[in-house]
Design an enzyme around this catalytic site. Structure first.
Site, short mmCIF file in Angstrom:
data_model
loop_
_atom_site.label_atom_id
_atom_site.label_comp_id
_atom_site.label_asym_id
_atom_site.label_seq_id
_atom_site.Cartn_x
_atom_site.Cartn_y
_atom_site.Cartn_z
N LYS A 123 35.25 4.84 28.06
CA LYS A 123 35.33 3.71 27.12
C LYS A 123 36.42 2.71 27.53
CE LYS A 123 35.72 3.18 22.06
NZ LYS A 123 35.77 4.01 20.83
N ASP A 126 44.06 3.66 12.73
CA ASP A 126 43.15 4.47 13.55
C ASP A 126 43.69 4.57 14.98
OD1 ASP A 126 41.11 5.55 15.09
OD2 ASP A 126 39.55 4.20 14.37
N GLU A 144 35.25 0.53 13.83
CA GLU A 144 35.62 1.90 13.48
C GLU A 144 36.44 2.01 12.19
OE1 GLU A 144 37.14 3.32 17.24
OE2 GLU A 144 35.16 3.16 18.14
N ASP A 153 29.67 7.57 16.54
CA ASP A 153 31.05 7.23 16.90
C ASP A 153 31.18 7.52 18.39
OD1 ASP A 153 33.73 7.05 17.39
OD2 ASP A 153 34.35 8.52 15.88
N1 LIG Z 1 46.37 18.40 17.00
C1 LIG Z 1 46.53 17.27 17.68
N2 LIG Z 1 47.76 16.78 17.94
C2 LIG Z 1 47.93 15.65 18.64
N3 LIG Z 1 46.93 14.93 19.16
C3 LIG Z 1 45.68 15.38 18.94
C4 LIG Z 1 45.41 16.55 18.20
N4 LIG Z 1 44.07 16.73 18.14
C5 LIG Z 1 43.53 15.72 18.84
N5 LIG Z 1 44.48 14.90 19.33
C6 LIG Z 1 44.31 13.73 20.18
O1 LIG Z 1 43.45 12.81 19.59
C7 LIG Z 1 42.81 12.05 20.60
C8 LIG Z 1 41.34 12.03 20.34
O2 LIG Z 1 41.14 11.49 19.09
P1 LIG Z 1 39.70 11.01 18.65
O3 LIG Z 1 38.70 12.07 18.90
O4 LIG Z 1 39.84 10.48 17.28
O5 LIG Z 1 39.53 9.82 19.67
P2 LIG Z 1 38.23 9.02 20.06
O6 LIG Z 1 37.50 8.67 18.82
O7 LIG Z 1 37.51 9.77 21.09
O8 LIG Z 1 38.89 7.74 20.72
P3 LIG Z 1 38.84 6.20 20.33
O9 LIG Z 1 38.62 6.11 18.86
O10 LIG Z 1 40.17 5.69 20.77
O11 LIG Z 1 37.75 5.64 21.15
C9 LIG Z 1 43.13 12.72 21.93
O12 LIG Z 1 44.13 11.99 22.59
C10 LIG Z 1 43.64 14.08 21.49
O13 LIG Z 1 44.55 14.63 22.42
MG LIG Z 2 37.63 7.12 17.41
#
Ligand SMILES: Nc1ncnc2c1ncn2[C@@H]1O[C@H](COP(=O)(O)OP(=O)(O)OP(=O)(O)O)[C@@H](O)[C@H]1O
Ligand SMILES: [Mg+2]
Lengths: 623, 107
Positions: free
Chosen positions: A87, A206, A184, A25
């Protein structure tokens, strides 16, 4: 040594023939790698037990590269060389990227894809992403004890051709064999569906760090059929951070901050946002470079209010996806929540309200995508027995593909939400008498005007036999593979003239560029190798010098002054070489010292044997 | 004597079977091949065969086909961690020498 895993019945492989497959991922904020081990999908952790790798890459002045937490620590101190959320730049030009003005990077707008000027030179987002993928590959190979056979890499369902191709290029650059690009939300549905034996129509919502996807899937007896997908490839948790960041600037009356201060404030904005998920209010305390202190408190209600439009913005794609699938909200059996940003209470409330039911939050929104990708990877390399729990994935293309026609209008050839893989052909004709060439412009998007769609490629079909206008029959075939990647070919039907084009060059990187980067990667590996060779020789030199000096201290009397001086000189030379950079010269120095001390060593040996024998005689006398 | 699991191996096998959702036990076996003659086999078992020998170790069923038994007699299957890598290891008293990979051996 390879440690063994338990195979499915009858699926043991020959020794050294394990098919090691992973799902990756590659997220905007965090990236993960997972595999199926002992028939169970698991995320692979680093040596401190962390599965999530922050998607942050830092280029350092000494030529080394940090990825993950180490890079994250330098965000505020070295913002220009520390790339976060790369990204968002994949397959994107500068004009496509939101909020560039608040980003600390030194952008270079090159055709097709934006680039970043760093202390290690100009980097394409593809190269930055490749660093993240390489770190995950290395982690996986250490955890699985072997070289990977291949990887399934996830992309947002709403990624277009350019973004998908850029992702695939990054994987290639990281030395990964891409088994499939998987959407995803589809990966999440696989993990959820297989885990819960779910049947019926589900929605996957998502919201990650940088992208939003909404997919509607029908799950029936092992078939995962995507009915429709929609989303926004530039909407995620980052945008919620940005709103709060702007509010902070406003409240504290800060003029445009420096890059360092900007990063500091953005980091605080994210922390406060995440805190508001579990607390009613969040303190914001930031010390700026000038010594000035920003001291604010933001409440959950204030935050919900200032980001309400973002939450609303996610509902547009939800509506469109339902409409495309011909369904109403009440037809949805469950809503699977994926992505860290779905933890925000006002998101959960909005989703619950829209669908008239509480969303499903019983799986880890951070890991589910990687786990689903691992399951798909495991299936693709053939580690799974083909039996009754076989399953099949039917995914769709997110955005329509078409050709420019007269007047700058778009003729759609492959409609959005068509099931993949797909081939569609359309016939065109000449519009002038005696016309012998025809130009094609391939575009992607839903709008009617070419100017509002994304341009993917242009190519020309030549050698059409001269005929009256409208007589030639030119068949253009669009082929989209299971990765969602397109190739287009055109043929004049009466003469069989063929021209074909692969969409790739105009938007991602050209093959030459990729080849150049691969070469640079190999050179870097060589540098690493040289550094290691030098280090090994230095350790050896230290050992030899120490041993010789000890021998001189205890048995120096076995040498005459001339011999002693020669050995001392050899030690001196070796010391100087040791602090140099040439591992070969150092090796020669070690060999020279060894030769110079050969005779000395022999004498010491004789001497100790004699001593031992002498001792023995004493013993015998005593007996 | 038979074939046994270490406590750690038994715990992990039981956990994997539970998460996998089916399976009566684990099959240990040998087959010819590999860089030093024989290779180990380690598989989940959904159905036992008539000729199978079944041992019980820490509550986990260990299933062996009679042809493999002479090569495995006295073996203990262990679960170990080496750096980031983790998995099963055969401690087999019949082995004369084994390939560095741990997957194949000679008797
Ligand atoms: N407890 C929380 N409350 C609010 N937002 C959160 C919390 N924990 C994580 N996030 C937010 O979730 C986001 C990251 O999510 P995730 O790791 O699923 O994204 P990613 O997979 O890296 O991104 P994408 O799928 O868009 O490429 C960040 O913006 C982070 O601030
Ligand atoms: Mg993601």
């Amino acid at each position: 040594m390879a440690l063994l895993q338990i195979a499915e019945p009858g699926m043991s492989t020959e020794p050294h023939q394990h098919r090691l497959a992973v799902g990756i991922d590659l997220g905007t904020t965090n990236s993960l790698v997972a595999t199926v081990r002992n028939s169970i999908a698991v995320c692979l952790a680093d040596d401190t037990g962390r599965a999530m790798l922050p998607s942050i890459v830092r280029y350092r002045a000494d030529g080394s590269v940090d990825v993950g937490l180490a890079a994250a620590k330098a965000q505020a101190t070295d913002p220009k060389n520390t790339i976060v959320s790369v990204k968002r730049f994949m397959g994107r030009g500068l004009k496509d990227v939101a909020h560039v003005e608040t980003m600390p990077y030194d952008f270079e707008d090159s055709p097709g894809m934006v680039r970043l000027r760093t202390i290690q030179g100009v980097k394409s987002p593809v190269e930055v992403s490749a660093e993240i993928l390489r770190a995950l590959r290395e982690r996986a190979e250490a955890s699985l004890g072997g070289t990977l056979t291949g990887a399934v890499i996830t992309v947002p369902a709403y990624f277009d051709e350019a973004q998908r191709q850029a992702t695939k290029d990054a994987a290639r650059l990281a030395g990964l064999e891409v088994l499939r690009l998987l959407n995803e939300p589809t990966a999440a549905a696989v993990a959820y569906g297989l885990d819960n034996a779910a049947e019926g129509v589900y929605a996957v919502y998502d919201l990650g760090g940088g992208t939003f996807d909404l997919s509607i899937l029908k799950l029936t007896r092992g078939v995962f059929e995507v009915l429709s997908t929609n989303g926004d490839a530039a909407l995620g948790g980052d945008d919620f951070d940005h709103r709060l960041f702007c509010w902070m600037l406003d409240q504290a009356a800060i003029d445009p901050p420096s890059s360092e201060d900007g990063r500091r404030l953005q980091i605080k904005a994210r922390e406060a946002k995440e805190l508001l998920t579990s607390c009613e209010e969040a303190p914001i305390h930031v010390k700026l470079g000038s010594g000035e202190v920003v001291d604010l408190v933001v409440t959950r209600d204030q935050f919900a209010e200032m980001t309400r439009h973002l939450v609303q913005k996610t509902l547009g794609p939800v509506r469109k996806a339902l409409r495309d699938a011909g369904l109403a909200p009440e037809d949805i059996k469950g809503v699977v929540m994926v992505g860290g940003a779905t933890r925000m209470p006002h998101i959960q409330r909005a989703v619950a309200e829209y669908f008239g039911q509480e969303p499903l939050t019983n799986l880890d929104p951070d890991k589910v995508v990687a786990l689903g990708a691992a399951m798909q990877a495991n299936a693709l390399v053939g580690n799974r027995a083909a039996d009754e729990d076989d399953w099949l994935l039917l995914d769709v293309i997110p955005l329509s593909l078409g050709l420019e026609t007269m007047g700058g209008l778009v003729e759609k050839v492959v409609p959005r939400n068509a099931t993949l893989p797909i081939a569609r052909a359309q016939e065109f004709t000449t519009f002038k008498d005696g016309q012998t060439a025809m130009a094609f412009h391939v575009v992607q998007g839903e709008r009617e005007l070419v100017a509002d769609c994304r341009s993917l490629a242009r190519f020309e079909l030549r050698g059409i036999p001269p005929m009256v206008a409208g007589a030639a029959r030119i068949r253009v075939t669009f082929q989209v593979d299971a990765d969602g990647l397109l190739s287009v070919s055109a043929r004049e039907m009466s003469s069989g003239v063929e021209a074909s084009v692969l969409v790739k060059p105009s938007y991602g990187l050209s093959d030459d560029e990729i080849a150049g980067m691969l070469k640079a990667g190999v050179e870097r590996a060589e540098d690493d190798m040289l550094a290691r060779a030098l280090r090994e020789q230095q350790v050896e030199a230290d050992r030899v010098i120490e041993a010789t000096e000890q021998a001189l201290a205890s048995d120096g009397h076995l040498l005459d002054a001339g011999e002693r001086a020669q050995i001392d000189a050899a030690i001196d030379t070796l010391r100087k070489l040791r602090d140099g950079k040439d591992h070969r010269a150092l090796k020669t120095g070690i060999e020279t010292l060894a030769r110079e001390t050969d005779e000395f060593a022999a004498r010491r040996m004789d001497n100790s044997i004699r001593a031992a024998l002498a001792g023995q005689k004493i013993d015998e006398i005593q007996v | 004597m038979g074939v046994t699991l270490s406590a750690s191996a038994a715990k992990h096998v039981a956990g994997f079977i539970a998460k996998r959702g089916k399976g009566v036990g684990i099959r240990l076996g040998v087959k010819t091949s590999g860089c030093s003659g024989m290779a180990y086999k380690l598989e989940f078992v959904d159905e036992t065969q008539d000729e199978d020998l079944v041992f019980d170790s820490h509550g986990v069923k260990v299933i062996i086909d009679p042809k493999s038994l002479p090569y495995l007699e006295g073996t203990e299957l262990d679960f170990v961690r080496e750096g980031l890598n983790e998995g099963f290891k055969f401690n087999n008293p019949n082995v004369k020498d084994q390939c560095g990979c741990g997957e194949s051996f000679n008797v």
